[in-house]
Write an enzyme that holds these catalytic residues in place. Structure first.
Site, PDB file in Angstrom:
ATOM      1  N   LYS A   1      -6.680 -31.025   8.892  1.00 45.16           N
ATOM      2  CA  LYS A   1      -8.157 -29.949   8.394  1.00 45.16           C
ATOM      3  C   LYS A   1      -9.215 -31.198   9.409  1.00 45.16           C
ATOM      4  CE  LYS A   1      -8.298 -27.152   6.179  1.00 45.16           C
ATOM      5  NZ  LYS A   1      -7.703 -27.677   5.469  1.00 45.16           N
TER       6      LYS A   1
ATOM      7  N   GLU B   1     -18.744 -27.367   2.738  1.00 40.62           N
ATOM      8  CA  GLU B   1     -19.383 -26.533   4.098  1.00 40.62           C
ATOM      9  C   GLU B   1     -20.684 -25.382   3.806  1.00 40.62           C
ATOM     10  OE1 GLU B   1     -15.767 -26.831   6.387  1.00 40.62           O
ATOM     11  OE2 GLU B   1     -16.223 -24.631   6.855  1.00 40.62           O
TER      12      GLU B   1
ATOM     13  N   HIS C   1      -5.466 -13.082   5.162  1.00 44.47           N
ATOM     14  CA  HIS C   1      -6.066 -13.998   6.407  1.00 44.47           C
ATOM     15  C   HIS C   1      -4.849 -13.901   7.022  1.00 44.47           C
ATOM     16  CE1 HIS C   1      -8.991 -15.991   4.093  1.00 44.47           C
ATOM     17  NE2 HIS C   1      -8.980 -16.315   2.950  1.00 44.47           N
TER      18      HIS C   1
ATOM     19  N   ARG D   1      -0.018 -23.819  19.641  1.00 40.74           N
ATOM     20  CA  ARG D   1       0.749 -23.264  19.626  1.00 40.74           C
ATOM     21  C   ARG D   1       1.118 -21.857  21.007  1.00 40.74           C
ATOM     22  NH1 ARG D   1      -0.259 -21.808  14.340  1.00 40.74           N
ATOM     23  NH2 ARG D   1      -0.293 -19.014  14.209  1.00 40.74           N
TER      24      ARG D   1
END
Ligand code: MV4
Length: 503
Positions: A116, A200, A235, A293
């Site tokens: 990330k 963040e 999620h 992908r």
């Protein structure tokens, strides 16, 4: 062009890739574990090879065994599908070392986007907006306090080694920061063996909108519009649609060009997806991550653009240029996809394995079922319980919802519990129909269901009372049978209803 391709996957995506190969007159090799010997993808392939026992680690994740089978079968290329080895750079290198083609991006692009923090740094360098935040882990509470103060609350603490929402913590106010940071670091250490946490600015009630990109080996990088994926549970995407209800030519162009800049930054080749968080207030968007992908939800993009993404993957892997230019990509209509799982929505979505004793798949205008099952198959507990992805295409979103409602009413899966009833309820939900979606939709929807659903005990009492009344009525009517015989039987009516059920 390849003459034979091995599909290193199972379930609906293996069937999907086999279909594309069939259309391209390419022979197919399936691999299967001991419990998948009767699976649909094995039946559909031209050849099939057992690669080991049920556990994925002993079968579908065994890269060296899969390469060995590909060589033995004479396959020139391997398609990984999604999940399993689809983003495993080491596997890609194994495939290439064996002289075979991996149908997907270069391993370097996978590695660049795998972490990330590295992905975030690449996006920043490419001039793509990222959520305001630190690119290095927080070293101290004082640093966190200063950084959060500069962003303003709420802020989001994220484990550097986390992902998919794991190791994330929302901090609404300064008073909560100290304890939240300590908890986030200890959870990260416990879950990922790495207590690095970064911070963040929190995007409040964000939408998850992703851009499908496609690059070939000839320097062409294109975007194929967006997908709205805000309806997620834990999620996991549940319902996806294309285009987004908030789409506009400007927003699509701005996000699409940012996605292409990320693809160019990593010399991408193949199908990929760049995920963004989008603020519902001003439609500002922020790079989240890139998936290297083909995604589960690719059908909604195929339905509105007419482009077969798997066919393009195979062509590009064989060294051909994309069969379309950016100007030729047009979005027509609106597509919605429901991921149908063998889970029980009335029991907290617990997995519901078992044998499918009856399967009736909807037909008629504008429907597409990407399934990996058939009547009589055993849905296993060893793998992801997704049975199929059911999608519809309408001229606009309202027509697509009407069509999805009609089709879900036709869909029958008997023998196991599925999420079909959940989707039927979502299609009738006012908030869903409004298109004002964000990642909190499902939690609000489930709350509404709790309020409207009768509690089980009242429901059970009502069922018992109805049964007692029916048996009393039968007893009464038996006592006056002569009179009843002169009237038309009410079952004649239900006979017609029963015939409807056999759709
Ligand atoms: C966020 C966020 C709000 N603000 N980051 C969830 C997992 C990973 N994809 C990132 N996620 C989020 N990151 C900031 N700064 C909200 C989420 C989020 C979310 C994002 C996309 C799809 C579903 C989500 C569900 C909950 C939270």
């Amino acid at each position: 062009m390849f003459k034979k391709i091995l599909i290193a996957n199972r379930g609906e995506i293996a069937c999907r890739v086999i279909r594309a190969c069939r259309e391209m007159r390419i022979e197919t090799v399936a691999v299967y574990s001991d419990v998948d010997s009767d699976a649909l993808h094995v039946r559909m392939a031209d050849e099939a090879y057992n690669i080991g026992p049920a556990p994925s680690s002993e079968s579908y994740l065994r890269g060296e065994k899969i390469v060995e089978v590909a060589l033995k079968a004479g396959a020139e290329a391997i398609h990984p599908g999604y999940g399993f080895l689809s983003e495993n750079a080491e596997f890609v290198r194994k495939v290439q070392k064996a002289g075979l083609t991996f149908i997907g991006p270069p391993p370097e692009a996978m590695e660049a986007m795998g972490g990330k923090i590295s992905a975030r740094k690449i996006a920043i360098a490419a001039g793509v907006p990222v959520v305001p935040g630190t690119t290095e882990p927080i070293d101290s509470y004082e640093e966190a306090e200063k950084t959060a103060g500069s962003f303003g609350y709420p802020v989001m603490l994220k484990a550097s080694a986390g992902g998919g929402g794991k190791g994330m913590r929302l901090v609404e106010a300064a008073s909560q920061l100290k304890s939240a940071l300590a908890t986030a670091q200890s959870e990260a250490l416990a879950s990922f063996g790495d207590d690095a946490v970064y911070i963040e600015k929190a995007i409040v009630r964000p939408r998850h909108i992703e851009i499908q990109i496609f690059s070939d080996g000839h320097g062409n990088h294109t975007y194929l519009a967006e997908r709205e994926c805000s309806i997620q549970r834990r999620h996991q995407k549940v319902i996806e649609e294309a285009p987004s209800p908030i789409n506009s030519a400007e927003l699509r162009k701005a996000m699409g060009e940012c996605a292409v800049m990320v693809a160019k930054a990593v010399d991408y080749v193949g199908a990929g997806t760049v995920e963004f968080l989008v603020s519902d207030i001003d439609h500002s968007f922020y790079f989240l991550e890139m998936n290297t992908r083909l995604q589960v939800e690719h059908p909604v993009t195929e339905l509105v653009t007419g482009i077969d993404l798997v066919r393009e993957q195979i062509r590009v892997a064989a060294g051909e240029p994309l069969s379309f230019t950016q100007d030729e990509v047009k979005v027509v209509g609106h597509a919605i996809e429901c991921r149908i799982y063998a889970e029980d929505p009335s029991n907290n979505f617990l997995p519901s394995p078992g044998t499918i004793t009856r399967l009736r798949i909807p037909q008629g205008p504008g429907v597409r079922d990407d399934g990996g099952v058939y009547e009589g198959v055993e849905v296993s507990i060893h793998y992801d319980p997704m049975i199929s992805k059911f999608a519809v295409l309408g001229r606009d979103r309202a027509e697509a919802i009407d069509r999805m409602r009609r089709a879900l009413a036709e869909y029958e899966i008997v023998g196991i519990k599925t999420t079909l009833p959940f989707f039927r309820a979502v299609m009738d939900d006012d908030e869903f129909q409004s298109g004002k979606l964000d990642t909190g939709f499902i939690s609000r929807f489930m709350e509404r269901r709790k309020e409207t659903e009768p509690d089980r005990s009242a429901l059970d009492l009502a069922i018992v009372a109805a049964a007692l009344a029916a048996s009393k009525q039968r007893a009464d009517s038996a006592a006056s049978a002569d009179v009843a015989r002169s009237r038309p039987s009410r079952w004649a009516m239900s006979g017609r209803l029963a015939s409807r059920d056999n759709l």
